[in-house]
Motif scaffolding. Structure first.
Motif, PDB file in Angstrom:
ATOM      1  N   GLY A  11       1.271  -1.201  -0.280  1.00 25.14           N
ATOM      2  CA  GLY A  11      -0.323  -0.306  -0.359  1.00 25.14           C
ATOM      3  C   GLY A  11       0.943   1.386   0.030  1.00 25.14           C
ATOM      4  N   SER A  12       2.120   0.895  -0.589  1.00 21.69           N
ATOM      5  CA  SER A  12       2.910   2.057  -0.224  1.00 21.69           C
ATOM      6  C   SER A  12       2.574   3.021  -1.655  1.00 21.69           C
ATOM      7  N   LEU A  13       2.796   4.361  -0.951  1.00 18.99           N
ATOM      8  CA  LEU A  13       2.600   5.806  -2.156  1.00 18.99           C
ATOM      9  C   LEU A  13       3.855   5.868  -3.341  1.00 18.99           C
ATOM     10  N   LYS A  14       4.888   5.350  -2.612  1.00 17.09           N
ATOM     11  CA  LYS A  14       6.285   5.532  -2.600  1.00 17.09           C
ATOM     12  C   LYS A  14       6.418   4.572  -3.938  1.00 17.09           C
ATOM     13  N   VAL A  15       6.067   3.123  -3.528  1.00 18.99           N
ATOM     14  CA  VAL A  15       6.412   2.463  -4.453  1.00 18.99           C
ATOM     15  C   VAL A  15       5.537   2.337  -5.786  1.00 18.99           C
ATOM     16  N   LEU A  16       4.203   2.702  -5.154  1.00 18.42           N
ATOM     17  CA  LEU A  16       3.825   2.738  -7.072  1.00 18.42           C
ATOM     18  C   LEU A  16       4.076   4.075  -7.457  1.00 18.42           C
ATOM     19  N   CYS A  17       4.420   4.839  -7.065  1.00 21.89           N
ATOM     20  CA  CYS A  17       5.291   6.137  -7.900  1.00 21.89           C
ATOM     21  C   CYS A  17       6.645   5.581  -8.695  1.00 21.89           C
ATOM     22  N   GLN A  18       6.997   4.787  -8.243  1.00 23.84           N
ATOM     23  CA  GLN A  18       8.134   4.104  -8.864  1.00 23.84           C
ATOM     24  C   GLN A  18       7.891   2.704  -9.967  1.00 23.84           C
ATOM     25  N   ASN A  19       6.740   2.075  -9.327  1.00 25.71           N
ATOM     26  CA  ASN A  19       6.188   1.473 -10.817  1.00 25.71           C
ATOM     27  C   ASN A  19       5.505   1.940 -12.078  1.00 25.71           C
ATOM     28  N   PHE A  20       5.113   3.632 -11.263  1.00 23.24           N
ATOM     29  CA  PHE A  20       4.398   4.459 -12.884  1.00 23.24           C
ATOM     30  C   PHE A  20       5.451   4.407 -13.242  1.00 23.24           C
ATOM     31  N   PHE A  21       6.732   5.060 -12.523  1.00 20.71           N
ATOM     32  CA  PHE A  21       7.887   5.510 -13.827  1.00 20.71           C
ATOM     33  C   PHE A  21       8.192   4.157 -15.005  1.00 20.71           C
ATOM     34  N   ARG A  22       8.468   2.870 -13.922  1.00 18.99           N
ATOM     35  CA  ARG A  22       8.998   2.061 -14.648  1.00 18.99           C
ATOM     36  C   ARG A  22       7.610   1.040 -15.789  1.00 18.99           C
ATOM     37  N   GLN A  23       6.556   1.895 -15.241  1.00 24.68           N
ATOM     38  CA  GLN A  23       5.482   0.641 -16.404  1.00 24.68           C
ATOM     39  C   GLN A  23       5.546   2.085 -17.245  1.00 24.68           C
ATOM     40  N   VAL A  24       6.229   3.350 -17.311  1.00 26.90           N
ATOM     41  CA  VAL A  24       5.423   4.286 -18.821  1.00 26.90           C
ATOM     42  C   VAL A  24       6.856   4.188 -19.190  1.00 26.90           C
ATOM     43  N   ASP A  25       8.005   4.082 -19.012  1.00 25.89           N
ATOM     44  CA  ASP A  25       9.627   3.230 -19.679  1.00 25.89           C
ATOM     45  C   ASP A  25       9.707   2.469 -19.969  1.00 25.89           C
ATOM     46  N   LEU A  26       9.070   0.978 -19.759  1.00 26.99           N
ATOM     47  CA  LEU A  26       8.066  -0.310 -20.623  1.00 26.99           C
ATOM     48  C   LEU A  26       7.769   0.096 -21.626  1.00 26.99           C
ATOM     49  N   ILE A  27       7.106   1.090 -21.903  1.00 24.39           N
ATOM     50  CA  ILE A  27       5.341   1.154 -22.296  1.00 24.39           C
ATOM     51  C   ILE A  27       6.082   2.269 -23.528  1.00 24.39           C
ATOM     52  N   LEU A  28       7.061   3.187 -22.942  1.00 20.83           N
ATOM     53  CA  LEU A  28       7.126   4.156 -24.135  1.00 20.83           C
ATOM     54  C   LEU A  28       8.850   4.307 -24.595  1.00 20.83           C
ATOM     55  N   GLY A  29       9.198   3.345 -23.535  1.00 21.02           N
ATOM     56  CA  GLY A  29      10.952   3.166 -24.373  1.00 21.02           C
ATOM     57  C   GLY A  29      11.622   4.520 -23.664  1.00 21.02           C
ATOM     58  N   THR A  30      11.181   5.132 -23.355  1.00 24.38           N
ATOM     59  CA  THR A  30      11.550   6.256 -21.726  1.00 24.38           C
ATOM     60  C   THR A  30      12.892   5.705 -21.219  1.00 24.38           C
ATOM     61  N   ASN A  31      12.885   6.871 -19.855  1.00 18.92           N
ATOM     62  CA  ASN A  31      14.279   6.560 -19.263  1.00 18.92           C
ATOM     63  C   ASN A  31      13.989   7.576 -17.382  1.00 18.92           C
ATOM     64  N   TYR A  32      12.976   7.422 -17.281  1.00 18.81           N
ATOM     65  CA  TYR A  32      12.529   8.638 -16.410  1.00 18.81           C
ATOM     66  C   TYR A  32      12.747   7.955 -15.038  1.00 18.81           C
ATOM     67  N   TYR A  33      12.614   6.415 -14.737  1.00 11.16           N
ATOM     68  CA  TYR A  33      12.981   5.282 -13.603  1.00 11.16           C
ATOM     69  C   TYR A  33      14.394   6.074 -13.219  1.00 11.16           C
TER      70      TYR A  33
END
Length: 575
Positions: free
Chosen positions: A195-217
């Motif tokens: 239930g961690s908000l920090k982990v949710l944010c980290q997963n947000f960056f990770r998912q966006v990178d995997l989908i868009l090929g970016t380097n936000y994480y």
């Protein structure tokens, strides 16, 4: 927090495509590349067709070998029979995605201004009295919740709906001008187990990178990163890539979060909707009834969308339609038609939960196929279904039994089986927009809706009875009598006619006179509603300017400033 909570694969990945623009029919959608690049707005029959998924089936397949047929039965796992609820859910997603984009047009000056001002300042400032953020934008995003019993198909319905839309649209050129943008139409995340908000944010960056090929994480994650420092870039990325809707599944995991963590995450979702304009949809089981008491509930009330509350299907038309479609996929040697007895036992053992019904049907076919011999073909029977249910649904047996018996004490032990009645009923009464309630739970909560309608109808009927010549006490007595007689199921127009008939008949009027008197009162009431108050004021009166501005739906503060009755703060202090 553990490294295992940081996901290394997309929760749900859709297809990518180059932008192809279509002229928008809705005037508000015109000239917005984020909307014009979306698929067309689907009609109900198109949604049914697009969502339907049946394994390839042929009667000749029943003559195949046992093992091959068992593999064929495994295909039922992917069976999808759309129901009316799925059409309504797709319509809700279609509306919130497009509505959220209407004020986030990347070609507008406000879109550019938000990046120069900075999302830290935008989030900190919130909204002013006119509902605008500090860029001058008035977000139009919506949010809603999808809550229901496990196995009823919440996640499946959401994922199938999202997959109707491309996940990524690559823009290159729009209306003869260069326009480079990777549009992320939708993103689905799961609430972390902690239930961690920090982990949710980290997963947000990770998912966006995997989908868009970016380097936000890598850009935003370091040893000093905190949940507070991650929220701002998360909002920035959501705006930069035009996220159409953010879906957070398994939101019930927030229940275990102690202190203020749960409220903090819900407040952030509310900020995304209200301040940045990103639609957010939360999905979970009945454990997350806290959603109806939080700040996120206020955001949903303001959105006008209405939440979706699901329970097991009723033993009625929808269930029969679902079961008949499922029954067509039969790989046993001997075909068994769906009888009323089989229909009844399937409902008893699955309790109207689609996921359990599918698993039970698969296991039943496996049991029959494995028992077949070259000399003897076996037919599916109610006894076989019950025996298979005893063996294959052992872990679910106590919960299914509690549902079957309606045992309130037993149901309280399983939080996922029934919501908190008081919380939900009070929420339903407060909501102005319609809430989608599906399944057996709809009957029980219909009482709350009817109570709200009953209160409103009582007021209407008392006013009518008073206008027809009764005093307050007499009017209330007649209104209550009509409500109780109709059990609050009749149309308001019919109940008004009953009130008029009771009163006018008691006065000894003929039928013609009663109708004439009733029509006269109704016409008087309608005339009052249509009548507009015209204020007699001199043109120099500043309040006349305020009144005229408010009649045009101009915000109060702007109207007062226009009439010089209120000065902007900077002028007030002579700055």
């Amino acid at each position: 927090m553990t490294d295992s909570e940081i996901l290394n694969h997309p929760i749900l990945a859709g297809f990518k495509c180059p932008a192809e623009y279509k002229d928008a029919q809705v005037p508000l959608h015109k000239g917005n590349p984020l909307i014009e690049a979306l698929p067309p707005i689907y009609e109900p029959d198109e949604v049914f067709t697009l969502l339907t998924e049946f394994p390839e089936y042929d009667d000749r397949q029943r003559s195949w070998g046992k093992q091959t047929r068992m593999h064929c039965v495994q295909q039922i796992k992917h069976f999808m029979q759309p129901l009316p609820y799925h059409v309504r859910l797709e319509s809700a997603f279609s509306r919130i995605i497009r509505d959220g984009y209407t004020v986030r047009n990347p070609l507008s000056p406000i879109y550019t201004r938000q990046f120069s001002i900075g999302f830290q300042k935008i989030l900190e400032a919130g909204l002013n009295g006119e509902g605008k953020n500090i860029t001058g934008n008035r977000p139009s995003a919506s949010g809603f919740a999808i809550i229901g019993i496990s196995g009823v198909g919440k996640t499946t319905a959401v994922e199938r709906t999202l997959l109707l839309y491309p996940q990524v649209i690559q823009h290159v050129r729009y209306q003869q001008h260069s326009f480079i943008l990777k549009q992320l139409v939708w993103l689905k995340l799961e609430c972390p187990a902690s239930g961690s908000l920090k982990v949710l944010c980290q997963n947000f960056f990770r998912q966006v990178d995997l989908i868009l090929g970016t380097n936000y994480y890598k850009t935003h994650m370091n040893s000093r990163s905190t949940k507070e420092s991650l929220l701002v870039p998360m909002a920035q990325i959501a705006s930069l890539h035009g996220i159409g809707v953010l879906v957070i599944d398994e939101i019930q995991r927030l229940k275990k979060v102690k202190n203020s963590g749960r409220e903090e995450m819900l407040e952030y979702f509310t900020e995304l909707i209200n301040t940045i304009g990103v639609p957010v949809v939360l999905v979970g089981t009945y454990k997350c009834m806290f959603l109806f008491e939080s700040t996120f509930a206020e955001a949903r009330r303001a959105s006008g969308q209405g939440d979706h509350i699901l329970s097991q299907m009723k033993d009625e038309a929808d269930w029969n339609f679902f079961l008949e479609s499922l029954w067509e996929l039969q790989w046993t040697k001997k075909v068994c038609p769906l009888t009323d007895e089989l229909r009844k036992v399937m409902y008893e053992e699955a309790q109207g939960i689609p996921d359990i019904a599918v698993k039970l049907y698969m296991n039943t076919q496996w049991e029959v196929i494995s028992s077949e011999t070259d000399e003897q073909a076996i037919e599916i029977t109610p006894k076989i279904i019950r025996n298979v249910a005893l063996k294959s649904l052992k872990l679910l047996r106590p919960m299914l039994q509690a549902l079957k018996n309606g045992d309130q004490k037993a149901l309280e032990e399983f939080e996922d089986l029934k919501p908190d009645w008081l919380t939900l009923n009070e929420y339903i009464k407060k909501m102005e927009e319609k809430i989608e309630i599906e399944g057996r739970i709809a009957r029980e909560h219909l009482r709350a809706v009817r109570q709200k309608e009953k209160n409103n109808h009582l007021v209407e009927l008392v006013i009518l009875a008073t206008n027809l010549g009764l005093n307050r006490d007499e009017a209330e007595k007649v209104a209550v009598t009509v409500l109780e007689t109709s059990n609050n199921t009749a149309e308001l127009t019919n109940m008004r006619q009953q009130v008029a008939a009771l009163i006018l008949d008691s006065k000894g009027l003929t039928k013609g006179e009663s109708v004439e008197s009733f029509d006269r009162v109704i016409n008087m009431e309608n005339a009052k509603k249509r009548r507009k108050v015209k204020l007699e004021m001199e043109d120099s009166n500043p309040w006349k300017i305020v009144y005229e501005a408010l009649s045009r739906n101009v915000p109060v503060r702007e109207a007062l400033e226009k009439s010089n009755l209120l000065k902007p703060p900077m002028k007030e202090f002579g700055l």
